[in-house]
Design a protein around this motif. Structure first.
Motif, PDB file in Angstrom:
ATOM      1  N   ARG A   1       0.855  -1.190   0.000  1.00 27.50           N
ATOM      2  CA  ARG A   1       0.000   0.000   0.000  1.00 27.50           C
ATOM      3  C   ARG A   1       0.880   1.224   0.000  1.00 27.50           C
ATOM      4  NH1 ARG A   1      -2.666   2.794   4.935  1.00 27.50           N
ATOM      5  NH2 ARG A   1      -3.933   4.363   3.897  1.00 27.50           N
ATOM      6  N   LEU A   2       0.619   2.125  -0.909  1.00 27.69           N
ATOM      7  CA  LEU A   2       1.311   3.405  -0.966  1.00 27.69           C
ATOM      8  C   LEU A   2       0.313   4.502  -0.651  1.00 27.69           C
ATOM      9  CD1 LEU A   2       3.369   2.743  -4.200  1.00 27.69           C
ATOM     10  CD2 LEU A   2       4.111   2.458  -1.839  1.00 27.69           C
ATOM     11  N   HIS A   3       0.797   5.614  -0.148  1.00 31.04           N
ATOM     12  CA  HIS A   3      -0.084   6.674   0.334  1.00 31.04           C
ATOM     13  C   HIS A   3       0.471   8.018  -0.121  1.00 31.04           C
ATOM     14  CE1 HIS A   3      -2.654   8.679   3.381  1.00 31.04           C
ATOM     15  NE2 HIS A   3      -1.635   9.498   3.494  1.00 31.04           N
ATOM     16  N   ARG A   4      -0.406   8.918  -0.526  1.00 32.56           N
ATOM     17  CA  ARG A   4      -0.016  10.282  -0.861  1.00 32.56           C
ATOM     18  C   ARG A   4      -1.089  11.221  -0.335  1.00 32.56           C
ATOM     19  NH1 ARG A   4       0.447  12.547  -6.954  1.00 32.56           N
ATOM     20  NH2 ARG A   4      -0.865  14.307  -6.437  1.00 32.56           N
ATOM     21  N   ALA A   5      -0.696  12.118   0.519  1.00 35.51           N
ATOM     22  CA  ALA A   5      -1.644  13.084   1.072  1.00 35.51           C
ATOM     23  C   ALA A   5      -2.091  14.060  -0.005  1.00 35.51           C
ATOM     24  CB  ALA A   5      -1.003  13.829   2.250  1.00 35.51           C
ATOM     25  N   LEU A   6      -3.332  14.494   0.094  1.00 32.73           N
ATOM     26  CA  LEU A   6      -3.860  15.484  -0.851  1.00 32.73           C
ATOM     27  C   LEU A   6      -4.149  16.799  -0.151  1.00 32.73           C
ATOM     28  CD1 LEU A   6      -6.345  13.242  -2.825  1.00 32.73           C
ATOM     29  CD2 LEU A   6      -4.059  13.949  -3.508  1.00 32.73           C
TER      30      LEU A   6
END
Length: 138
Positions: free
Chosen positions: A133-138
């Motif tokens: 799982r990869l995550h990028r804040a918006l």
């Protein structure tokens, strides 16, 4: 006797307390608003022993183009005093029943790398590691 049921209007405070045990800080008002915004693609259940909540699970049904509909466990928490007592298994099985009835082909979840005890629980009830799982804040 542990009952698995949808949350009642007065459950938000106890649900917030459970979420806080895993470091998920949410206000009671935000939690109530999120529960009210749930769609038919969402399921939230609690495990209760009388008036005491012992756990909560939230799932979301999504269509994955190359797999079909899947149900993703978005949240699963069991009270620290009730862990290893079957509460988590009951919640996951209730979620799996809903997912099957909704036509889902799989049940999936993500879990923090640090949650080794949770990983052992998930593997013990049939989950296998299948990705990152990869995550990028918006």
């Amino acid at each position: 006797m542990i009952a698995v049921r949808p949350p009642a209007p007065g459950d938000a405070a106890q649900m917030r307390r459970l979420l806080d045990q895993l470091g998920y800080q949410v206000t009671e008002a935000d939690l109530q608003a999120r529960l009210a915004a749930a769609t038919p693609e969402d399921l939230v259940l609690v495990a209760a022993d009388g008036e005491s909540l012992l756990g909560v699970i939230a799932l979301h049904r999504a269509t994955i183009l190359h797999i079909g509909p899947v149900a993703r466990i978005m949240t699963l928490v069991v009270d620290a005093t009730a862990r290893s007592g079957g509460v988590g298994r009951k919640l996951v099985e209730a979620g799996a029943d809903w997912a099957r009835a909704a036509g889902c082909t799989a049940l999936e979840l993500t879990s923090g790398k640090q949650r080794l005890r949770a990983h052992a629980f998930y593997e013990g009830i049939g989950f296998t590691a299948s990705g990152l799982r990869l995550h990028r804040a918006l």
